[in-house]
Write a protein that holds these residues in place. Structure first.
Motif, PDB file in Angstrom:
ATOM      1  N   ARG A 222       0.838  -1.211   0.000  1.00  0.00           N
ATOM      2  CA  ARG A 222       0.000   0.000   0.000  1.00  0.00           C
ATOM      3  C   ARG A 222       0.864   1.249   0.000  1.00  0.00           C
ATOM      4  O   ARG A 222       0.571   2.228  -0.691  1.00  0.00           O
ATOM      5  CB  ARG A 222      -0.936   0.001   1.209  1.00  0.00           C
ATOM      6  CG  ARG A 222      -2.104  -0.976   1.099  1.00  0.00           C
ATOM      7  CD  ARG A 222      -3.191  -0.658   2.113  1.00  0.00           C
ATOM      8  NE  ARG A 222      -2.713  -0.744   3.494  1.00  0.00           N
ATOM      9  CZ  ARG A 222      -2.726  -1.851   4.220  1.00  0.00           C
ATOM     10  NH1 ARG A 222      -3.181  -2.982   3.715  1.00  0.00           N
ATOM     11  NH2 ARG A 222      -2.291  -1.840   5.467  1.00  0.00           N
ATOM     12  N   LEU A 223       1.936   1.241   0.789  1.00  0.00           N
ATOM     13  CA  LEU A 223       2.816   2.407   0.840  1.00  0.00           C
ATOM     14  C   LEU A 223       3.507   2.630  -0.505  1.00  0.00           C
ATOM     15  O   LEU A 223       3.622   3.767  -0.972  1.00  0.00           O
ATOM     16  CB  LEU A 223       3.863   2.230   1.942  1.00  0.00           C
ATOM     17  CG  LEU A 223       3.370   2.434   3.375  1.00  0.00           C
ATOM     18  CD1 LEU A 223       4.446   2.012   4.363  1.00  0.00           C
ATOM     19  CD2 LEU A 223       2.969   3.886   3.616  1.00  0.00           C
ATOM     20  N   VAL A 230       2.391  10.937  -4.249  1.00  0.00           N
ATOM     21  CA  VAL A 230       2.396  12.011  -3.261  1.00  0.00           C
ATOM     22  C   VAL A 230       3.797  12.597  -3.127  1.00  0.00           C
ATOM     23  O   VAL A 230       4.790  11.917  -3.412  1.00  0.00           O
ATOM     24  CB  VAL A 230       1.899  11.512  -1.887  1.00  0.00           C
ATOM     25  CG1 VAL A 230       0.483  10.965  -1.993  1.00  0.00           C
ATOM     26  CG2 VAL A 230       2.833  10.468  -1.292  1.00  0.00           C
ATOM     27  N   PRO A 231       3.901  13.853  -2.683  1.00  0.00           N
ATOM     28  CA  PRO A 231       5.217  14.454  -2.445  1.00  0.00           C
ATOM     29  C   PRO A 231       5.970  13.714  -1.336  1.00  0.00           C
ATOM     30  O   PRO A 231       5.361  13.046  -0.480  1.00  0.00           O
ATOM     31  CB  PRO A 231       4.872  15.884  -2.018  1.00  0.00           C
ATOM     32  CG  PRO A 231       3.481  16.124  -2.494  1.00  0.00           C
ATOM     33  CD  PRO A 231       2.800  14.793  -2.433  1.00  0.00           C
ATOM     34  N   LEU A 232       7.286  13.855  -1.324  1.00  0.00           N
ATOM     35  CA  LEU A 232       8.127  13.129  -0.380  1.00  0.00           C
ATOM     36  C   LEU A 232       7.749  13.381   1.086  1.00  0.00           C
ATOM     37  O   LEU A 232       7.649  12.417   1.861  1.00  0.00           O
ATOM     38  CB  LEU A 232       9.598  13.475  -0.624  1.00  0.00           C
ATOM     39  CG  LEU A 232      10.616  12.732   0.235  1.00  0.00           C
ATOM     40  CD1 LEU A 232      10.499  11.224   0.030  1.00  0.00           C
ATOM     41  CD2 LEU A 232      12.031  13.206  -0.102  1.00  0.00           C
ATOM     42  N   PRO A 233       7.518  14.623   1.511  1.00  0.00           N
ATOM     43  CA  PRO A 233       7.144  14.815   2.927  1.00  0.00           C
ATOM     44  C   PRO A 233       5.855  14.077   3.305  1.00  0.00           C
ATOM     45  O   PRO A 233       5.757  13.514   4.396  1.00  0.00           O
ATOM     46  CB  PRO A 233       6.977  16.338   3.049  1.00  0.00           C
ATOM     47  CG  PRO A 233       7.836  16.899   1.967  1.00  0.00           C
ATOM     48  CD  PRO A 233       7.712  15.925   0.834  1.00  0.00           C
ATOM     49  N   GLN A 234       4.874  14.075   2.395  1.00  0.00           N
ATOM     50  CA  GLN A 234       3.630  13.352   2.673  1.00  0.00           C
ATOM     51  C   GLN A 234       3.884  11.844   2.737  1.00  0.00           C
ATOM     52  O   GLN A 234       3.305  11.137   3.580  1.00  0.00           O
ATOM     53  CB  GLN A 234       2.580  13.658   1.610  1.00  0.00           C
ATOM     54  CG  GLN A 234       1.226  12.999   1.875  1.00  0.00           C
ATOM     55  CD  GLN A 234       0.192  13.338   0.829  1.00  0.00           C
ATOM     56  OE1 GLN A 234       0.335  14.316   0.085  1.00  0.00           O
ATOM     57  NE2 GLN A 234      -0.858  12.540   0.732  1.00  0.00           N
ATOM     58  N   ALA A 235       4.742  11.346   1.857  1.00  0.00           N
ATOM     59  CA  ALA A 235       5.080   9.922   1.888  1.00  0.00           C
ATOM     60  C   ALA A 235       5.692   9.543   3.223  1.00  0.00           C
ATOM     61  O   ALA A 235       5.389   8.481   3.796  1.00  0.00           O
ATOM     62  CB  ALA A 235       6.037   9.592   0.748  1.00  0.00           C
ATOM     63  N   MET A 236       6.555  10.411   3.765  1.00  0.00           N
ATOM     64  CA  MET A 236       7.182  10.137   5.060  1.00  0.00           C
ATOM     65  C   MET A 236       6.153  10.175   6.182  1.00  0.00           C
ATOM     66  O   MET A 236       6.182   9.347   7.098  1.00  0.00           O
ATOM     67  CB  MET A 236       8.310  11.132   5.313  1.00  0.00           C
ATOM     68  CG  MET A 236       9.483  10.967   4.376  1.00  0.00           C
ATOM     69  SD  MET A 236      10.799  12.148   4.740  1.00  0.00           S
ATOM     70  CE  MET A 236      12.038  11.643   3.553  1.00  0.00           C
ATOM     71  N   ASP A 237       5.234  11.136   6.112  1.00  0.00           N
ATOM     72  CA  ASP A 237       4.182  11.216   7.135  1.00  0.00           C
ATOM     73  C   ASP A 237       3.330   9.947   7.126  1.00  0.00           C
ATOM     74  O   ASP A 237       3.004   9.398   8.193  1.00  0.00           O
ATOM     75  CB  ASP A 237       3.286  12.434   6.878  1.00  0.00           C
ATOM     76  CG  ASP A 237       3.991  13.746   7.187  1.00  0.00           C
ATOM     77  OD1 ASP A 237       5.005  13.710   7.900  1.00  0.00           O
ATOM     78  OD2 ASP A 237       3.531  14.794   6.697  1.00  0.00           O
TER      79      ASP A 237
END
Length: 264
Positions: A222-223, A230-237
């Protein structure tokens, strides 16, 4: 409710044969689709029904997608059917193929493509929709649509991301195919089996995945899909949230205890 796997039972609704073994390894085989496993509307619809049934099972840990025989994984869409299409029916046909590919990309467990022989056009799009692609020694890959007067579309759009714009441009504009060694070098496939070793390579990969924590593996898939959009910061969140959710299931604790016990 989990339905028990029945390793001895095979169901064949026309063009799709389903088997699930006692480790949760499901195999979906294209059947009765000519010698090269071509994708007609009835074949696509049967495969989609089979995938829907497998998706509803929570005992499935990994799915192997394959064609019948060794001549082809899928040699493309059915030219006899496509020759009779017009604008509206053409959009309907390719939308059905897109839905099949989306079913594979969105399947909750990892999907392995067993790639023997030819993998062309719509067949390559199906393969690109699988998470892992393991090729046989004699397999060949291409997008020959331009030679038939049509563009390569839908999941061909994944090609520049997977193999780079230059290589994707070559495949899509020339319609030429490449051999298995080139496909591996380009990243079109992730593993190349030696002669006579394709089944062993696919089986080994599937059993390795089936031995992992099923919840973690599904989370990871899923990830991976989410990170594409999605942008990188959103992916990390999202990753932080998923990490916490994993511990709430109890699965990490079981695997970590087993690891510590083995180390002792």
């Amino acid at each position: 409710m989990t339905r028990p796997a029945d390793p001895g039972h095979a169901r064949e609704p026309g063009h799709a044969r389903v088997r699930v073994d006692d480790q949760g390894i499901a195999t979906l085989t294209i059947t009765n689709a000519r010698s090269l496993n071509v994708l007609s509307t009835p074949v696509i619809e049967d495969l989609r029904r089979a995938l829907a049934g497998l998706r509803a099972r929570d005992d499935v840990r990994v799915l192997i997608m394959r064609g019948s025989g060794e001549k082809a994984f899928i040699a493309g869409a059915d030219i006899d059917e496509m020759a009779g299409l017009d604008g509206a029916s053409g959009r309907a046909f390719i939308s059905r193929l897109r839905a099949l590919c989306d079913d594979l990309r969105d399947f909750p467990a990892p999907v392995i493509a067993r790639l023997a022989g030819w993998c062309l056009g719509g067949g390559l799009e199906v393969a690109l929709s699988c998470d892992l692609r393991i090729g046989g020694a004699g397999s060949r890959y291409g997008m020959p649509e331009v030679r038939l007067g049509i563009p390569s579309v839908i999941h061909a759009a994944l090609l520049p991301r997977l193999i780079g714009a230059s290589r994707a441009t070559w495949l899509l504009l020339t319609g030429e195919d490449v051999d298995a060694a080139t496909a591996l070098d380009w990243g079109l496939i992730q593993k190349l089996a030696g002669p006579g070793e394709l089944d062993a390579a696919v089986d080994g990969t599937a059993r390795g995945l089936a031995a992992l924590g099923p919840l973690a593996v599904r989370q990871q898939k899923r990830l991976l899909r989410s990170w594409e959009d999605v942008p990188l910061p959103q992916a990390m969140d999202e990753s932080v949230t998923a990490f916490g959710e994993a511990f709430a299931t109890g699965e990490p604790q079981r695997f970590m205890r087993a690891f510590r016990d083995r180390r002792r």
